[in-house]
Design a protein around this motif. Structure first.
Motif, PDB file in Angstrom:
ATOM      1  N   ARG A  35       0.858  -1.212  -0.003  1.00  0.00           N
ATOM      2  CA  ARG A  35      -0.232  -0.023   0.010  1.00  0.00           C
ATOM      3  C   ARG A  35       0.882   1.072  -0.077  1.00  0.00           C
ATOM      4  NH1 ARG A  35      -3.589   2.938  -1.974  1.00  0.00           N
ATOM      5  NH2 ARG A  35      -5.208   4.117  -0.628  1.00  0.00           N
TER       6      ARG A  35
ATOM      7  N   GLU B 205       2.463   1.857  -3.296  1.00  0.00           N
ATOM      8  CA  GLU B 205       1.504   2.053  -4.171  1.00  0.00           C
ATOM      9  C   GLU B 205       1.270   3.737  -4.070  1.00  0.00           C
ATOM     10  OE1 GLU B 205      -3.364   1.128  -5.260  1.00  0.00           O
ATOM     11  OE2 GLU B 205      -2.347   0.832  -3.432  1.00  0.00           O
ATOM     12  N   LEU B 206       1.138   4.186  -2.921  1.00  0.00           N
ATOM     13  CA  LEU B 206       0.989   5.600  -2.424  1.00  0.00           C
ATOM     14  C   LEU B 206       2.455   6.480  -2.711  1.00  0.00           C
ATOM     15  CD1 LEU B 206      -1.009   5.041   0.954  1.00  0.00           C
ATOM     16  CD2 LEU B 206      -1.824   6.052  -1.320  1.00  0.00           C
TER      17      LEU B 206
ATOM     18  N   GLU C 198       2.136   9.634  -4.724  1.00  0.00           N
ATOM     19  CA  GLU C 198       1.106  10.800  -4.190  1.00  0.00           C
ATOM     20  C   GLU C 198       1.846  11.452  -2.773  1.00  0.00           C
ATOM     21  OE1 GLU C 198      -3.209   9.693  -4.134  1.00  0.00           O
ATOM     22  OE2 GLU C 198      -2.548   7.843  -4.367  1.00  0.00           O
ATOM     23  N   LEU C 199       2.553  10.567  -2.078  1.00  0.00           N
ATOM     24  CA  LEU C 199       3.222  10.902  -0.858  1.00  0.00           C
ATOM     25  C   LEU C 199       4.456  12.180  -1.223  1.00  0.00           C
ATOM     26  CD1 LEU C 199       3.229   7.627   1.350  1.00  0.00           C
ATOM     27  CD2 LEU C 199       1.756   9.887   1.575  1.00  0.00           C
TER      28      LEU C 199
ATOM     29  N   HIS D 106      -9.284   9.770   0.843  1.00  0.00           N
ATOM     30  CA  HIS D 106      -8.870   8.428   1.270  1.00  0.00           C
ATOM     31  C   HIS D 106      -9.651   7.570   2.254  1.00  0.00           C
ATOM     32  CE1 HIS D 106      -5.463   7.772  -1.388  1.00  0.00           C
ATOM     33  NE2 HIS D 106      -5.162   9.257  -1.510  1.00  0.00           N
TER      34      HIS D 106
ATOM     35  N   GLY E 277       1.212   8.422   5.688  1.00  0.00           N
ATOM     36  CA  GLY E 277       1.544   7.162   5.158  1.00  0.00           C
ATOM     37  C   GLY E 277       1.256   5.958   6.281  1.00  0.00           C
TER      38      GLY E 277
ATOM     39  N   LEU F  16      -2.450   5.431   6.364  1.00  0.00           N
ATOM     40  CA  LEU F  16      -3.254   4.802   5.293  1.00  0.00           C
ATOM     41  C   LEU F  16      -2.527   3.404   5.211  1.00  0.00           C
ATOM     42  CD1 LEU F  16      -2.762   7.671   2.521  1.00  0.00           C
ATOM     43  CD2 LEU F  16      -4.800   6.815   3.768  1.00  0.00           C
TER      44      LEU F  16
END
Length: 486
Positions: A102, A105-106, A109-110, A141, A196, A199
């Motif tokens: 995860r 994957e982020l 964006e982070l 989110h 992070g 999420l």
């Protein structure tokens, strides 16, 4: 953050966390001085008490919080610190795979969030851009978001809950920058680390049916305003069982540490006098600048009689000064630091006496104000061992040896109220925190990559807090034992 423990003054986050590769020490945020005189086997049982006061300070502030002790010898180099890592198997590798996937994957964006915050630096209590950006992101989110939390215009709360009961994991994201030099303490990285973790843990809760709640607080004004302390006083942490966060410092090699920090007390004094022509009628004036200079030099003399673990530092400010006018106003802004809150209070009284004496000797009146005190960090040893295990065994971060920190943080107040962990980690930088060079370092791809490793380790720790009741019991017991010692 501000020690022979952790953080900074006015910028209550001053710590130069790790020595550079050539062992040169740089002053600033997260400052740790290697204990080159400390030697011996690290062991779980109680060892002989070190007779040196400085070594004893090191033992109590750095080793004991990690559940360790040391047989000390003078004049020798320290032992390897890697032996502090637990040999226990890693908790729920299947959950960690979910977290890693995860956060990977982020990653884009982070990274975008980090650069946006970095390129829009905002000083304490003015983090409007970061507030709006991060609350919108968390809402998108699947988090329930409260803006302007508990009356602070740039604080916010984002929460996600699964199930009807279960523990509450707290996480903090800092956002504020420093005047003139921007994100020289890496709070753009701290912001995305908190996001992070939230999420990553949410993904694990959903994929593995883990009950509980995660609460991410956007905490303003770490650099002197005590945002976390204000939120704590207003009940912002009451529902949390545990709270975690992290902080970057300089270092070429990927490393982490779980240090303590210094308690601090900010003190501001204003001297009020009377203007006069400096040549034609100086006797008609009451010189506020003289009062400030006298106080400043008195405090400089006081330093000779304070302990090596104490720090006192400050600046002189004025308004409408001219060389041909007797100044009627002067201001001193000081920060007092000590290993414990009680010591900082007592040292603050001695500094205040210097202010009052200067006013008396010059005929000025004065006004003294005390800022929000920052407590020393009380790192939870059970949380610390689990984080160290994950950071070293899964994410290939080396653990730094025992060191002093000269930094401070308002997260110290949180650590005295509930079980908490505040590890530090290195990002590639040739200069310490609170420098333009560190500002540049905090936006690099390498700094981002290391932040995500720490984010993953903290997420794994957070999941264990939520999913392992026996482990959470150990965390609470360690906290209660530490509180009993205070």
């Amino acid at each position: 953050m501000v020690t022979p423990n952790l953080l900074h003054a006015s910028h209550v986050a001053e710590r130069n966390m790790f020595p550079m590769d050539d062992d040169k020490q740089l002053p600033g945020c997260f400052s740790f001085v290697p204990f080159k005189f400390l030697s011996g086997k690290v062991k779980a049982s109680t060892a002989k008490k070190c007779k040196s006061p400085t070594v004893e300070t090191a033992r109590k502030s750095i080793l004991e919080p990690c559940g360790l002790d040391v047989e000390c010898k003078i004049g020798e180099t320290p032992p390897s610190y890697s032996s502090t890592v637990s040999d226990e198997p890693i908790f729920r590798p299947d959950v960690l795979k979910t977290i890693d996937a995860r956060i990977d994957e982020l990653d884009p964006e982070l990274r975008k969030l980090s650069l946006q915050i970095h390129d829009h630096p905002e000083i304490m209590f003015k983090e409007k851009f970061a507030h709006d950006l991060l609350t919108e992101f968390m809402s998108s989110h699947g988090f329930s978001v409260t803006q302007h939390y508990l009356g602070l215009s740039t604080a916010w709360r984002a929460s996600f809950k699964r199930g009807t009961d279960g523990p509450v994991l707290g996480v903090n994201s800092e956002m504020d920058a420093l005047p003139g030099i921007g994100h020289a303490c890496g709070h753009n990285l701290i912001a995305i680390a908190g996001v992070g973790v939230a999420l990553g843990v949410k993904a694990a809760m959903e994929a593995h049916d883990i009950a509980g709640e995660i609460v991410l607080l956007g905490t303003p004004a770490e650099e002197g305003g005590g945002g976390k302390a204000i939120l704590l006083d207003r009940g912002g942490y009451e529902d949390m069982n545990v709270c975690i966060m992290c902080h970057p410092g300089p270092g070429s090699n990927p490393m982490f540490d779980v240090p303590g920090s210094l308690a601090i007390q900010a003190i501001t004094v204003e001297f009020f006098g009377h203007t006069a022509h400096a040549s034609a009628a100086p006797w008609e004036g009451i010189n506020a600048l003289d009062a400030a200079v006298l106080a400043y030099t008195s405090i400089s003399a006081l330093r000779q009689q304070i302990k090596p673990t104490y720090r006192v530092h400050g600046i002189i400010e004025g308004r409408n000064w001219a060389p041909n006018v007797i100044p009627d106003y002067a201001k001193l802004s000081y920060i007092v630091r000590s290993p414990t809150e009680d010591e900082a209070t007592e040292l603050g009284k001695r500094v205040t006496a210097c202010f009052k004496a200067a006013a008396t000797s010059t005929g000025c009146t004065l006004k003294i104000e005390h800022g929000i005190p920052y407590s020393e960090l009380q790192q939870n040893p059970v949380l610390g061992r689990e984080f160290a295990k994950l950071a070293t065994k899964r994410y290939n971060l080396a653990q730094a040896g025992p060191r002093e920190s000269q930094a401070s943080t308002d997260f110290g107040n949180i650590s005295k109220a509930l079980p908490a962990l505040h590890p530090g980690y290195t990002i590639p930088s040739t200069s310490s925190n609170h420098t333009p060079e560190f500002t540049n370092a905090s936006r690099t791809a390498a700094a981002h990559s290391r932040t995500l490793k720490v984010t993953k380790a903290l997420s794994g720790l957070g999941v264990r807090v939520l999913a392992d009741k026996a482990y959470l019991g150990e965390v609470k017991s360690a906290f209660e034992a530490a509180v009993g010692k205070v």
